[in-house]
Design a protein around this motif. Structure first.
Motif, PDB file in Angstrom:
ATOM      1  N   SER A 117       1.413   6.516  -7.264  1.00 30.11           N
ATOM      2  CA  SER A 117       0.277   7.013  -7.913  1.00 30.11           C
ATOM      3  C   SER A 117       0.951   8.831  -7.322  1.00 30.11           C
ATOM      4  CB  SER A 117      -0.776   7.483  -6.542  1.00 30.11           C
ATOM      5  OG  SER A 117      -1.887   7.898  -6.760  1.00 30.11           O
ATOM      6  N   LYS A 118       1.881   8.995  -6.706  1.00 29.00           N
ATOM      7  CA  LYS A 118       1.978  10.678  -6.978  1.00 29.00           C
ATOM      8  C   LYS A 118       3.199  10.645  -7.514  1.00 29.00           C
ATOM      9  CE  LYS A 118       1.289  11.609  -1.264  1.00 29.00           C
ATOM     10  NZ  LYS A 118       1.795  11.463  -0.027  1.00 29.00           N
ATOM     11  N   GLN A 161      -2.018  -0.847  -6.919  1.00 24.79           N
ATOM     12  CA  GLN A 161      -2.390  -2.688  -5.920  1.00 24.79           C
ATOM     13  C   GLN A 161      -2.854  -3.655  -6.918  1.00 24.79           C
ATOM     14  OE1 GLN A 161      -2.645  -3.003  -3.217  1.00 24.79           O
ATOM     15  NE2 GLN A 161      -2.416  -1.011  -2.041  1.00 24.79           N
ATOM     16  N   CYS A 163       3.015   1.488  -3.363  1.00 26.74           N
ATOM     17  CA  CYS A 163       1.425   2.057  -4.726  1.00 26.74           C
ATOM     18  C   CYS A 163       1.297   4.166  -4.136  1.00 26.74           C
ATOM     19  CB  CYS A 163      -0.148   1.445  -4.573  1.00 26.74           C
ATOM     20  SG  CYS A 163       0.640  -0.459  -5.505  1.00 26.74           S
ATOM     21  N   ASP A 164       1.284   4.307  -2.804  1.00 31.80           N
ATOM     22  CA  ASP A 164       0.901   5.367  -2.086  1.00 31.80           C
ATOM     23  C   ASP A 164       1.603   6.325  -3.491  1.00 31.80           C
ATOM     24  OD1 ASP A 164      -1.762   4.965  -1.337  1.00 31.80           O
ATOM     25  OD2 ASP A 164      -0.498   4.448   0.166  1.00 31.80           O
ATOM     26  N   SER A 165       2.629   5.600  -3.146  1.00 33.36           N
ATOM     27  CA  SER A 165       4.017   6.603  -3.862  1.00 33.36           C
ATOM     28  C   SER A 165       4.420   6.479  -5.563  1.00 33.36           C
ATOM     29  CB  SER A 165       5.261   6.270  -2.931  1.00 33.36           C
ATOM     30  OG  SER A 165       5.725   5.771  -1.965  1.00 33.36           O
ATOM     31  N   SER A 170      -3.588   6.364  -9.976  1.00 32.79           N
ATOM     32  CA  SER A 170      -3.917   6.067  -9.258  1.00 32.79           C
ATOM     33  C   SER A 170      -4.019   5.224  -8.364  1.00 32.79           C
ATOM     34  CB  SER A 170      -5.801   5.535  -8.952  1.00 32.79           C
ATOM     35  OG  SER A 170      -6.350   4.654  -9.486  1.00 32.79           O
ATOM     36  N   SER A 171      -3.429   4.968  -6.878  1.00 39.60           N
ATOM     37  CA  SER A 171      -2.975   4.231  -6.287  1.00 39.60           C
ATOM     38  C   SER A 171      -3.922   2.725  -5.987  1.00 39.60           C
ATOM     39  CB  SER A 171      -2.523   3.979  -4.605  1.00 39.60           C
ATOM     40  OG  SER A 171      -2.507   3.191  -3.980  1.00 39.60           O
ATOM     41  N   THR A 192       1.225  -1.618   0.035  1.00 36.43           N
ATOM     42  CA  THR A 192      -0.150  -0.019  -0.006  1.00 36.43           C
ATOM     43  C   THR A 192       0.712   1.324  -0.026  1.00 36.43           C
ATOM     44  OG1 THR A 192      -1.711  -1.106   1.217  1.00 36.43           O
ATOM     45  CG2 THR A 192      -1.732   1.114   1.081  1.00 36.43           C
ATOM     46  N   PRO A 193       1.525   1.314   1.419  1.00 39.18           N
ATOM     47  CA  PRO A 193       2.495   2.461   0.795  1.00 39.18           C
ATOM     48  C   PRO A 193       3.831   2.691  -0.677  1.00 39.18           C
ATOM     49  CG  PRO A 193       2.894   1.174   3.272  1.00 39.18           C
ATOM     50  CD  PRO A 193       2.158   0.524   1.982  1.00 39.18           C
TER      51      PRO A 193
END
Length: 650
Positions: A85-86, A96, A81-83, A91-92, A78-79
Motif C-alpha cells: 500500500s505504501k 488483502q 499488504c501494508d508495505s 489501500s491495504s 497483513t504486513p
C-alpha cells in the motif's frame, strides 16, 4: 468384460514399462523448459565517456500464493499488504482481498509489480513474506533488459539497435547493430521453469542455473558536444526551409573519426526525428559538389590548368539536344577555370571537361577510379550502397553520348554523403584518404580488448601540386566576393568548401525538387575537421540553393566548434635559460643546504623564496607587502628554534 479388462491391463503395462521412458520425457518437455536469460548488452559510449546506449535491467515480481503454509501466510499477509500500500498508493484492504482471492483460486503466478527498476526490485524483495524467498514465501522474480538512450533522439539512428521479432527476423541498425554480435551481445544464461497451468511458467529455483555474461562496452568516436551542435543546426534549417529530410557528418581530418552524424526526416505531422541513416545509406546525384572530383581528375591528368580560359557562351551549352544551363542568366562570358569553379558555372566546368576528355572518356573514368571513387567504404554499419560512375567500357546502359558532360557537373553519378565527404576529407588531409571510423576501442571495464586505429584507403589520391590548387579553389569559393559560398565568409575564422544544388526527379517536371549541399573543411589553412551537409527537398518558395540552405548549417557548426570546443595547437616546451632566475635559485639552494637551525641572511631575497626557506626550517614568518626582503628581526648566525617567530620587512 474379462477380455476387455485384460486388454486394459496389457495397455497399462505397455505404457508404463515399454513406452514409459518416451512418455516421461514427453511429460517433462511439456511441463519443464529451459528458458534463456538474455545477457546484458554492453554499453555504447561517446569518445569522452558519455553514455549513449545502455541496457537497463527490469524486473517483474510475482507471488506463488500456494507455496506459503497457512501459518506463514496468515502471519505475513497483513504486513505485506501494508508495505504494498505504501509502495503503490492503493489501500491495504485492496491487496488483502486480491491476494486472498489468488490463494483461494490457487493462483501460483500473482502479479505484484511489472517492469520495475533495480532499486524498486530490492525494496520489494525485502517486503514481509517476499523476503522469505521462493520456497517459503512464494517469491517469483523474472528479469528482462531494456535498451535505453540517455541522449534521447540525438544520433539515435547511428547509435542503432538490434531487434528480433516473433519470427526470429533480426534487424540491425547503426553501431549497436553492427557490433552487437561480435562485442555487445555477451553470452546468454538459462533458467529452468515449470508449467503451472493457463500457459504460465514458474521458475523452479530463485537463481539462474547458468548466469549470463555481459557483453563488452564499445567507445565510439562521437563527440557529444559536436553532435549536439550538428543536430540542432540541421534541425533549425530543416524547419526553416520545410525540407523533407537531411543529414550532417563531421569528420576529424587526420584520423577519419566521425565526431558527429545526424539524420533527420519529417513525419506526417511535420516533426523531425532520426528516421533513416541517410548519411550512410542514401545514394544520390551530388550535383556541383562533384565538380571538385572532376576538376581534380583533370588537373592530375594535366589536361587543364586553373588559369585556362573557358567560354560559358550565353549560359547554355547543348549536347545531343540536351542543354546544360548556368544558374546565372546569360552566363559568365569567358572566364578562367578557377573562376568557373568558384562561381559554380555548369557550362564552364562542362566545357573544360568536354574539351579535355571527349575523345578519351575512359581516361577520365579511370582517373576517378584511381582516386577510389568507384569503391564503397567497406563500413561495418549495414546499408552502404556502392557508388555509381558510368563507364564507356562497361555495357550496363549507364553510358551515353552525354554521360561525360553530365558527369562533369554531378549528374549521372551517385554517392552517399559519407562517400562524398571522404573524398573532401582526403583533399583536406593533403591527399591521404582515410576510412571513416566509428569506434575507438572495445573495453571490458577498464581493460582495452580491441583498439581501433586509423585505416588508410589511399595514401595519396593525387599529387601535392593538384592538392594545393584545389584547396585554394575551395578556399576562394568562400573568400572571393563572387564565390558561391561567400555568404558564409567570416573574418574570425577560415573555412573552405563547395556548394551544391542538384535537381531531383527532373524527369517529371511536376515532381521537380532539389538537393542542397555544402561540403568542405575548416580551418582552411590547417584543416582539423571536414563536414558535409545535405538537405533534400527544401520548399522552393523559401529557397533551394546550397549556399542558402545547407551552407548556414556548415557555418554554424564551424563557428560553434570554434567557440565551444576551441582548437588548440600543442606547443613544445622551450629550453630557455634565464641567468637571473638561475642565480636566484642557486642562492636559495645554497642557503637552504647550509642553514638548518642557524638563522640565515635572507635580505635581498625575493619574498616567496625567503618565506619558503624559513618555513621549511619550522619558523613562523610574519611579512608585510611584496617584493624583496629589506631586513629581518633575527640576525644572521643566531640559533633558532622551531615555531619561533621572525619578522621580515619588505
Amino acid at each position: 468384460m474379462f477380455v476387455f479388462a485384460i486388454a486394459i491391463a496389457f495397455k497399462l503395462f505397455n505404457i508404463q514399462f515399454v513406452q514409459g521412458e518416451k512418455y516421461r520425457d514427453l511429460a517433462e518437455q511439456r511441463t519443464i523448459k529451459n528458458v534463456i536469460i538474455p545477457a546484458n548488452r554492453g554499453n555504447v559510449y561517446a569518445s569522452d565517456g558519455s553514455l549513449l546506449a545502455t541496457s537497463i535491467p527490469k524486473y517483474d515480481i510475482r507471488l506463488d500464493a500456494i507455496t506459503p503454509t497457512n501459518k506463514i501466510f496468515e502471519k505475513y499477509i497483513t504486513p505485506l499488504c501494508d508495505s504494498l500500500s505504501k509502495y503503490t498508493g492503493k489501500s491495504s484492504s485492496y491487496y488483502q482481498k486480491d491476494i486472498r482471492k489468488a490463494r483461494a483460486n490457487k493462483n501460483r503466478y500473482y502479479l505484484i509489480a511489472r517492469n520495475i527498476n533495480y532499486t524498486d526490485y530490492t525494496r520489494l524483495r525485502n517486503f514481509p513474506l517476499l523476503n522469505l524467498g521462493a520456497f517459503k514465501g512464494g517469491l517469483i522474480v523474472e528479469q528482462t533488459t531494456k535498451r535505453e538512450h540517455p541522449m534521447g533522439g540525438i544520433a539515435q539512428r547511428t547509435i542503432g539497435y538490434e531487434r528480433i521479432d516473433e519470427d526470429n527476423n533480426v534487424t540491425r541498425a547503426g553501431i549497436d547493430g553492427a557490433f552487437g554480435v561480435k562485442y555487445l551481445r555477451g553470452t546468454d544464461g538459462h533458467r529452468w521453469k515449470q508449467k503451472i497451468g493457463h500457459g504460465q511458467w514458474k521458475p523452479i529455483t530463485d537463481f539462474n542455473e547458468v548466469e549470463p555474461k555481459d557483453g563488452y562496452d564499445v567507445y565510439t568516436t562521437i563527440d557529444v558536444n559536436i553532435q549536439d551542435i550538428a543536430h540542432h543546426a540541421l534541425l533549425e534549417q530543416l524547419e526553416k526551409y520545410k525540407a523533407d529530410h537531411g543529414c550532417v557528418i563531421v569528420m576529424e581530418t587526420k584520423t577519419g573519426e566521425i565526431r558527429a552524424i545526424s539524420n533527420l526526416g519529417r513525419n506526417s505531422d511535420g516533426y523531425y526525428y532520426e528516421r533513416l541513416n541517410y548519411a550512410i545509406g542514401e545514394s544520390h546525384e551530388p550535383g556541383s559538389t562533384f565538380k571538385l572530383m572532376a576538376l581534380t581528375a583533370a588537373l592530375e591528368d594535366k589536361v587543364i590548368d586553373t588559369s585556362d580560359v573557358v567560354d560559358t557562351k550565353n549560359g547554355i551549352l547543348t549536347f545531343y539536344g540536351k542543354p546544360v544551363r548556368d544558374s546565372k542568366h546569360g552566363g559568365y562570358g569567358k572566364i578562367s577555370i578557377a573562376k568557373a569553379f568558384e562561381v559554380s558555372s555548369n557550362t564552364g566546368i562542362v566545357a573544360a571537361i568536354d574539351k579535355a576528355y571527349k575523345n578519351q572518356p575512359s581516361k577520365f573514368v579511370e582517373r576517378l577510379y584511381s582516386m577510389n571513387l568507384n569503391n564503397d567504404l567497406d563500413l561495418p554499419l549495414i546499408g552502404e550502397p556502392k557508388p555509381i560512375i558510368p563507364d564507356p567500357r562497361i555495357k550496363n546502359g549507364r553510358w551515353s553520348g552525354i554521360a561525360l558532360q553530365w558527369m562533369a557537373y554531378g549528374y549521372g553519378v551517385s554517392f552517399t554523403p559519407l562517400q562524398t565527404l571522404t573524398f573532401y576529407n582526403a583533399i583536406a588531409n593533403d591527399g591521404e584518404m582515410v576510412k571513416p571510423q566509428f569506434l575507438r576501442e572495445v573495453r571490458e571495464f577498464d581493460k582495452t580488448i580491441v583498439p581501433f586505429k586509423k585505416e588508410v584507403i589511399n595514401p595519396q589520391i593525387c599529387s601535392k601540386e593538384t592538392i594545393l590548387k584545389v584547396k585554394q579553389l575551395l578556399k576562394e569559393v568562400v573568400e572571393k566576393p563572387h564565390g558561391t559560398g561567400h555568404k558564409l565568409y567570416s573574418p574570425n575564422f577560415s573555412m573552405a568548401g563547395k556548394t551544391g544544388t542538384c535537381q531531383k526527379d527532373y524527369a517529371q517536371k511536376d515532381k521537380l525538387s532539389y538537393i542542397s549541399s555544402f561540403a568542405g573543411f575548416f580551418p582552411a589553412e590547417n584543416p582539423k575537421y571536414s563536414c558535409i551537409v545535405v538537405i533534400h527537398e527544401p520548399d522552393k518558395s523559401v529557397g533551394y540553393y546550397g549556399a542558402d540552405v545547407s551552407g548556414p548549417v556548415f557555418k554554424k557548426i564551424a563557428q560553434k566548434i570554434f567557440t565551444d570546443t576551441p582548437i588548440t595547437d600543442e606547443v613544445k616546451s622551450l629550453q630557455f635559460k634565464n641567468t637571473i632566475v638561475d642565480n636566484d635559485f642557486k642562492t636559495y639552494y645554497d642557503v637552504a643546504q647550509t642553514y638548518k637551525t642557524i638563522m640565515p641572511d635572507v635580505t635581498g631575497m625575493p619574498t616567496m623564496d625567503a618565506l619558503a626557506l624559513l618555513e621549511n626550517m619550522g619558523l613562523n614568518v610574519k611579512i608585510g607587502g611584496v617584493g624583496i626582503v629589506k631586513s629581518q628581526s633575527i640576525e644572521k648566525g643566531i640559533k633558532v628554534k622551531r615555531n619561533q617567530t621572525v619578522f621580515l620587512e619588505i
